[in-house]
Design an enzyme around this catalytic site. Structure first.
Site, short mmCIF file in Angstrom:
data_model
loop_
_atom_site.label_atom_id
_atom_site.label_comp_id
_atom_site.label_asym_id
_atom_site.label_seq_id
_atom_site.Cartn_x
_atom_site.Cartn_y
_atom_site.Cartn_z
N THR A 46 36.61 27.97 -12.85
CA THR A 46 37.76 27.97 -12.03
C THR A 46 38.58 28.98 -11.78
OG1 THR A 46 37.40 25.48 -12.10
CG2 THR A 46 39.34 26.10 -10.88
N THR A 47 39.28 29.24 -13.17
CA THR A 47 40.12 30.26 -13.09
C THR A 47 39.70 31.79 -12.84
OG1 THR A 47 41.21 28.98 -14.87
CG2 THR A 47 41.77 31.46 -14.48
N TYR A 109 33.66 16.59 -4.87
CA TYR A 109 33.52 16.13 -3.34
C TYR A 109 32.68 15.19 -3.17
CZ TYR A 109 33.75 16.48 1.82
OH TYR A 109 33.93 16.25 3.23
N TYR A 135 31.91 20.12 -17.96
CA TYR A 135 33.36 20.06 -17.51
C TYR A 135 33.70 18.96 -16.90
CZ TYR A 135 36.96 22.92 -15.74
OH TYR A 135 38.27 23.35 -15.07
N ARG A 140 40.38 18.16 -9.77
CA ARG A 140 39.58 19.03 -9.03
C ARG A 140 38.51 18.46 -8.51
NH1 ARG A 140 41.21 24.26 -8.72
NH2 ARG A 140 42.59 25.22 -10.25
N LYS A 164 33.96 20.27 -21.91
CA LYS A 164 35.53 20.55 -21.57
C LYS A 164 36.19 19.60 -20.97
CE LYS A 164 38.16 24.12 -19.24
NZ LYS A 164 38.13 25.25 -17.95
N ILE A 206 38.98 25.67 -24.11
CA ILE A 206 38.65 26.82 -23.24
C ILE A 206 40.21 26.81 -22.34
CG2 ILE A 206 37.36 27.54 -21.22
CD1 ILE A 206 34.99 25.86 -22.59
#
Length: 294
Positions: A46-47, A109, A135, A140, A164, A206
């Site tokens: 994402t980052t 989503y 993850y 999000r 994560k 992370i």
């Protein structure tokens, strides 16, 4: 999988003013982390603004970082989404020869049930030639992977080696640590909770802020894993202001502002994200000065 114990960092994708990838800055960032104690690097999370990086750019990032790294630290590649068939296709068609594990976010989503999440990761586990790090980031994805689903996957698939966990939920971390298989890794995805997770039996983090301050952050996590709470919390308290600031507007605009202040890369992001405000940039500079980093 001891190679993923400690501090991994979710690398940004540096951009030039024209929003093309800044590979010179990316090399500086990779070297900054390897030379200062980061245990492994995560590409296209994402980052890394993975949702606005094209498939061709992603391939270029993997090839470039692999070349710069030259086998010095393990590499993790983000391959995830809410189209299971598409993820399987990407895994099957990606050169993973330089990659040590895949980081796969839970479906966003679509908001699947826990059984849907299980079947999604089951399908991925059955085709992946590399170990998988789950993850979970409910803020999000709008759906939470419950501990019992994570542990079910960990027990059923030996190539699912870690999670994560980024729900910012202390109880959920503790439930994972309480019920996990002995060789399964619980990694913090919340920089502000990472030390507490390490002290409770987690295997590391992370991190986002870790890529800017790898020496301090990675040593803090090593102290935490070793149970040296007093020494580790000294660093944690020092880092609290800068860690809070980088998430105050959006990620990765905050961490990109930090890296710009450290002369590693510029702060450009791709829409729909916008660059950190001048106020946030000034607050970040003040926080770095307090840390002796300016």
């Amino acid at each position: 999988m001891t190679k993923f114990i400690g501090t991994g960092v979710a690398l940004i994708t540096p951009f030039k003013a024209d929003l093309s990838i800044d590979f010179e800055a990316l090399e500086r960032l990779v070297e900054h982390n390897i030379n200062n104690g980061t245990e492994y690097l995560v590409i296209s999370g994402t980052t890394g603004e993975s949702v606005t990086v094209t498939a061709e750019e992603k391939k270029m990032l993997v090839e470039f970082i692999s070349k710069v790294n030259n086998g010095r630290v393990p590499l993790v590649l983000g391959i995830g989404g809410n189209n299971t068939a598409s993820i399987i296709s990407e895994i099957n068609n990606t050169d993973l020869s330089s990659i040590d594990a895949i980081l796969s976010v839970s479906p966003y989503y679509s908001k699947p049930t826990q059984e849907g999440i299980y079947q999604h990761f089951k399908a991925i586990a059955e085709v992946s030639p590399k170990p998988i790090i789950l993850y979970n980031v409910p803020g999000r994805t709008s759906s939470n992977v419950l501990p019992e689903t994570t542990i079910r996957l960990a027990n059923d698939f030996k190539n699912i080696i870690a999670v994560k966990e980024a729900g910012n939920n202390v109880h959920q971390y503790l439930e994972l640590l309480r019920t996990k298989p002995d060789d399964f890794l619980v990694l913090s995805g919340d920089d502000d909770l990472a030390l507490g997770v390490a002290l409770a039996g987690g295997s590391g983090v992370i991190s986002v802020i870790g890529q800017a301050l790898p020496k301090e952050f990675s040593e803090m996590i090593r102290l935490g894993i070793a149970g040296k709470a007093k020494e580790a919390y000294k660093t944690h308290f020092d880092l609290m202001p800068i860690t809070r600031l980088i998430f105050s507007e959006n990620n990765p605009a905050g961490i990109k502002a930090v890296l710009e202040a450290l002369n590693i890369s510029e702060s450009h992001v791709r829409l729909p994200l916008v660059e950190a405000t001048d106020k946030l940039k000034n607050d970040i500079k003040s926080a770095l000065k307090d840390l002796g980093k300016s």
